[in-house]
Motif scaffolding. Structure first.
Motif, PDB file in Angstrom:
ATOM      1  N   HIS A  44     -10.921  -0.100  -0.494  1.00  0.00           N
ATOM      2  CA  HIS A  44     -11.537  -1.259   0.145  1.00  0.00           C
ATOM      3  C   HIS A  44     -10.521  -2.394   0.212  1.00  0.00           C
ATOM      4  CE1 HIS A  44     -15.261  -3.340   1.430  1.00  0.00           C
ATOM      5  NE2 HIS A  44     -14.565  -4.410   1.080  1.00  0.00           N
ATOM      6  N   ARG A  45     -10.223  -2.832   1.422  1.00  0.00           N
ATOM      7  CA  ARG A  45      -9.222  -3.879   1.603  1.00  0.00           C
ATOM      8  C   ARG A  45      -9.675  -4.861   2.677  1.00  0.00           C
ATOM      9  NH1 ARG A  45      -4.864  -2.498  -1.233  1.00  0.00           N
ATOM     10  NH2 ARG A  45      -4.457  -0.295  -1.648  1.00  0.00           N
ATOM     11  N   SER A 105     -13.465  -6.338   6.336  1.00  0.00           N
ATOM     12  CA  SER A 105     -13.124  -5.654   5.083  1.00  0.00           C
ATOM     13  C   SER A 105     -13.844  -4.322   5.012  1.00  0.00           C
ATOM     14  CB  SER A 105     -13.517  -6.523   3.877  1.00  0.00           C
ATOM     15  OG  SER A 105     -14.913  -6.760   3.853  1.00  0.00           O
ATOM     16  N   ILE A 147       0.850  -1.178   0.000  1.00  0.00           N
ATOM     17  CA  ILE A 147       0.000   0.000   0.000  1.00  0.00           C
ATOM     18  C   ILE A 147       0.889   1.233   0.000  1.00  0.00           C
ATOM     19  CG2 ILE A 147      -1.742   1.259   1.306  1.00  0.00           C
ATOM     20  CD1 ILE A 147      -2.633  -1.357   2.475  1.00  0.00           C
ATOM     21  N   ALA A 169      -2.909  -5.965   5.724  1.00  0.00           N
ATOM     22  CA  ALA A 169      -3.954  -5.571   4.791  1.00  0.00           C
ATOM     23  C   ALA A 169      -3.594  -6.083   3.406  1.00  0.00           C
ATOM     24  CB  ALA A 169      -4.126  -4.052   4.765  1.00  0.00           C
ATOM     25  N   LEU A 170      -4.597  -6.586   2.706  1.00  0.00           N
ATOM     26  CA  LEU A 170      -4.382  -7.135   1.377  1.00  0.00           C
ATOM     27  C   LEU A 170      -5.136  -6.308   0.350  1.00  0.00           C
ATOM     28  CD1 LEU A 170      -4.691  -9.760   3.509  1.00  0.00           C
ATOM     29  CD2 LEU A 170      -3.838 -10.880   1.469  1.00  0.00           C
ATOM     30  N   GLY A 171      -4.574  -6.235  -0.851  1.00  0.00           N
ATOM     31  CA  GLY A 171      -5.171  -5.465  -1.922  1.00  0.00           C
ATOM     32  C   GLY A 171      -6.505  -6.035  -2.364  1.00  0.00           C
ATOM     33  N   PRO A 172      -7.318  -5.218  -3.035  1.00  0.00           N
ATOM     34  CA  PRO A 172      -8.653  -5.661  -3.458  1.00  0.00           C
ATOM     35  C   PRO A 172      -8.633  -6.795  -4.470  1.00  0.00           C
ATOM     36  CG  PRO A 172      -8.112  -3.504  -4.376  1.00  0.00           C
ATOM     37  CD  PRO A 172      -7.051  -3.814  -3.374  1.00  0.00           C
TER      38      PRO A 172
END
Length: 298
Positions: free
Chosen positions: A10-11, A107, A2, A66-69
């Motif tokens: 939104h993640r 999320s 990020i 946190a992970l990408g969409p």
């Protein structure tokens, strides 16, 4: 990764914490942290997301990620969770001090201000991970190595749809009330048909103790005002009963009502505990012993 100073995106957010870390010595803490990272890295590799593509913040005895969409949430609540479960089993085999984790997911919109993740999504995820019900699940059964918690919206939109290694029927809802959080979360223990949640109304939430003895309860006991009572307890003025020597039940008289004026901030009037200036209080009894309200300077 990020990028810094981006707008909210939104993640999927993951919060994890090691149970009982406050009781470990320095050497044991280092071993637990190393094992936690190894288990997580292997789990991310299993879903095709190298750890270098995950935003990870170290929290001492846990992590915030946190992970990408582009990463499908179903992979996290399915294959990723199964890999974490199996990794913990492998690591803990034969160990006197097993690694036991609380993991929460939610999320929603998340920002990065260059110093870390920011947003209500992050707040809720961390509070679900640190919630009293999650702690009490691990405290209820020493053989449980992992308790998994998801928000209601994540359960309804992802978990309930099922998928590989996803067991929606093995989740149980339970209310979480803590600080600004008022959420029905869903709890799960891999390989269990139901998590051992406490009876409704008996969870020590809102700062009433540290169920698993971590000593890392984030000052929750301090959040309660002095003199506050546990939920379900009767306030002062309730009638109390007791057994008499003749077998009959005696009823204690209801305390007399009286006038009171409280000045200043930070006042608590409960069970005769008062902080601050008080005027206009007097209580007298007549010859028959009945309480009468007296006058004062209020």
């Amino acid at each position: 990764m990020i990028s810094s100073h981006e707008a909210a995106v939104h993640r999927l957010v993951v919060s994890a914490d090691i149970r009982g870390s406050g009781r470990l010595d320095q050497h044991a803490k280092l071993l637990s942290r190393r094992a936690m990272y190894e288990v997580f890295e292997a789990a991310f590799d299993a879903i095709g997301v190298p750890i270098g593509q995950v935003h990870v913040e170290d929290r001492g005895d846990g992590v915030l990620a946190a992970l990408g969409p582009a990463v499908p949430p179903a992979a996290l609540v399915g294959v990723w969770l199964e890999e974490v479960h199996q990794g913990l089993r492998e690591h803990n085999r034969g160990r006197l001090e097993p690694l036991r984790l609380r993991i929460a997911m939610h999320s929603g919109p998340v920002s990065d201000d260059g110093r870390g993740l920011v947003g209500r999504t992050v707040d809720l995820t961390c509070r679900l991970c640190d919630s009293e019900p999650a702690r009490e699940v691990l405290a209820a059964d020493e053989t449980i190595g992992l308790v998994f918690v998801v928000s209601d919206v994540l359960y309804r939109t992802v978990v309930a749809e099922g998928g590989r290694f996803v067991e929606p029927e093995c989740y149980a809802p339970y209310p979480v009330h803590f600080k600004e959080t008022d959420e029905t979360a869903w709890f799960h223990v891999p390989r269990r048909t139901r998590p051992p949640l406490p009876e409704r109304g008996r969870s020590r939430q809102d700062g009433d103790g540290d169920a698993d003895g971590d000593g890392d309860g984030d000052g929750r006991a301090a959040d309660r005002p002095t003199g506050a009572r546990r939920s379900g307890e009767r306030r002062s003025g309730a009638r109390r009963t007791g057994a008499r020597s003749d077998g009959a039940r005696s009823v204690a008289p209801t305390p007399a009502k009286y006038s009171i004026t409280v000045h200043g901030s930070n006042q608590i009037v409960d069970g005769a505990e008062v902080h601050g200036n008080i005027t206009g209080v007097s209580l007298t009894r007549d010859e028959d012993g009945d309480a009468e309200r007296g006058g004062g300077d209020g």
